[in-house]
Enzyme design. Structure first.
Site, PDB file in Angstrom:
ATOM      1  N   ASP A  79       0.808  -1.233   0.000  1.00 41.04           N
ATOM      2  CA  ASP A  79       0.000   0.000   0.000  1.00 41.04           C
ATOM      3  C   ASP A  79       0.835   1.274   0.000  1.00 41.04           C
ATOM      4  O   ASP A  79       1.974   1.307   0.446  1.00 41.04           O
ATOM      5  CB  ASP A  79      -0.958   0.014   1.199  1.00 41.04           C
ATOM      6  CG  ASP A  79      -0.248  -0.137   2.541  1.00 41.04           C
ATOM      7  OD1 ASP A  79       0.758  -0.880   2.607  1.00 41.04           O
ATOM      8  OD2 ASP A  79      -0.681   0.496   3.526  1.00 41.04           O
ATOM      9  N   GLU A 137      -0.912  -1.951   5.046  1.00 39.80           N
ATOM     10  CA  GLU A 137      -0.022  -2.072   6.216  1.00 39.80           C
ATOM     11  C   GLU A 137      -0.023  -0.786   7.028  1.00 39.80           C
ATOM     12  O   GLU A 137       0.186  -0.819   8.232  1.00 39.80           O
ATOM     13  CB  GLU A 137       1.409  -2.407   5.751  1.00 39.80           C
ATOM     14  CG  GLU A 137       2.363  -2.745   6.894  1.00 39.80           C
ATOM     15  CD  GLU A 137       2.849  -1.528   7.665  1.00 39.80           C
ATOM     16  OE1 GLU A 137       2.979  -1.615   8.902  1.00 39.80           O
ATOM     17  OE2 GLU A 137       3.096  -0.477   7.048  1.00 39.80           O
TER      18      GLU A 137
END
Ligand SMILES: [Zn+2]
Ligand SMILES: [Zn+2]
Length: 391
Positions: A79, A137
């Protein structure tokens, strides 16, 4: 074993091009759709079995060796962050307000390179490599979602490995440390409630601004006076809100901040003292207070025996003066949840290059790293994975 570094080096352009493509098209947590599609496509092209939509946008792939054996899980987060990029790089983000400012673009590129290399060596190991491309995350709970979707079963991993490209350290530095390596993170939210009134009549008020000032100062005594100097802890007040006008004492002030610790006993002590200080200092200044503490993440704890084996792999692969077996960080990581159930090792690959102006810190709008470290990250991951697979 050195061959893995050379083979990763030979794939440098592949890895770099992937990294730049992911960098140019960043997606924030649970929205990594384009990213996941490319991952699935690359892996499918290699003939690897792929499952998408795990933990919403995550990808899981199983790479089988010549015979059944140990299961080694390799995790790469994918991400980006809600940051407007300011690097001016030719591969800068084309997505307004979204940026790969933590290096997860590099992690995905390394992960796909690792898959390619291990796939080439399928006939040399017994066991299964479980590749995990994790969403969200950055504090959004991606690891927990993937765990809820069963990534720690079918087959259950015996060992889990993960890495982070690390701009706090220069190119050439590798950190592999046993025990806690990233801190547990808690957030706290404090309200100090007084009695507002005219700025010229403080005697008729209970001033929460003054109480907040005293509280903030006193909170700094927790780490300096209540925690052993040999232990790590952080108490940061990061936000303070209260009042509007220059001549009005407000009725309330809010504080927000974070606590970082490595050990449960230290964390418990910090939380107890924080509550005591807020309540009692506020009280001494005739204000009321409310404290809310939320646990965000446990510490990332590296398994000692597994970490020792990764250290051993690294010492055979790399010049020993590049290896650091001591440095840990107060940052936090949701791989912590995986390590609560599966023994593993999380290591760091130094990536800053001051001369090339590639040394901005993680989460900074100018964050970028030296791509020459990508093959080293991939090679070390492959060699470490092979260490835990059977011959
Ligand atoms: Zn980050
Ligand atoms: Zn990160």
């Amino acid at each position: 074993m050195e061959k893995f570094l050379d083979e990763a080096e030979a794939l440098f352009e592949y890895t770099r091009d992937l990294r730049r493509d992911f960098h140019k098209h960043p997606e924030i947590g649970f929205k990594e759709i384009r990213t996941a599609n490319i991952i699935a496509e690359e892996l499918t092209n290699l003939g690897i079995e792929v499952k998408t939509g795990v933990g919403q946008t995550g990808v899981v792939a199983l790479l089988e060796g010549k015979e059944p054996g140990p299961v080694v899980m390799l995790r790469f987060d994918m991400d980006a962050l809600p940051i407007q990029e300011e690097t001016g790089a030719e591969y800068a983000s084309v997505n307004e307000g979204v940026m790969h400012a933590c290096g997860h673009d590099g992690h995905v590129a390394v992960g796909l390179t690792v898959a390619r290399l291990l796939n080439n060596h399928r006939s040399e190991f017994k066991g299964t490599v479980k590749l995990l491309f994790q969403p969200a995350e950055e504090g959004l709970g991606g690891a927990e979602r993937m765990i809820a979707d069963g990534i720690l079963h079918n087959p259950p991993p015996d060992v889990a490995l993960a890495l982070h490209i690390w701009n706090d350290k220069p190119v050439g530095w590798i950190g592999i440390v046993p025990g806690p390596v990233m801190a547990a993170a808690d957030s706290f939210y404090v309200r100090i409630i007084g009695k507002g009134g005219h700025g010229a009549e403080p005697n008729l008020c209970n001033d929460p601004v003054l109480a907040a000032a005293q509280v903030i100062n006193s909170l700094q005594t927790i780490v300096s006076r209540n925690i052993s100097p040999l232990k790590g802890a952080v108490v940061t007040v990061a936000a303070i809100h209260g009042g509007e006008a220059f001549n009005v004492i407000p009725s309330e002030v809010e504080l927000k901040g974070t606590i970082r610790t490595f050990e449960t006993s230290v964390r418990d002590r910090v939380i107890l003292r924080l509550e005591q200080i807020v309540v009692n200092v506020s009280h001494a200044l005739e204000c009321e207070s409310k404290v809310e503490i939320k646990s965000l993440m446990p510490a990332v704890v590296n398994h000692p025996a597994i970490t020792q084996r990764v250290q051993h792999v690294a010492s055979r692969l790399l010049p020993n003066d590049q290896l650091d077996f001591n440095t840990i960080t107060m940052g936090s990581e949701d791989m912590a949840y995986v390590f609560q159930q599966i023994p593993g090792c999380y290591f760091f690959v130094g990536s800053a290059n001051k001369e090339m102006n590639l040394d901005a810190s993680h989460h900074h709008p100018k964050f970028d790293f030296d791509e020459s470290i990508l093959p080293k990250a991939a090679g070390l991951m492959v060699a470490s994975a092979m260490e835990f697979l059977a011959k």
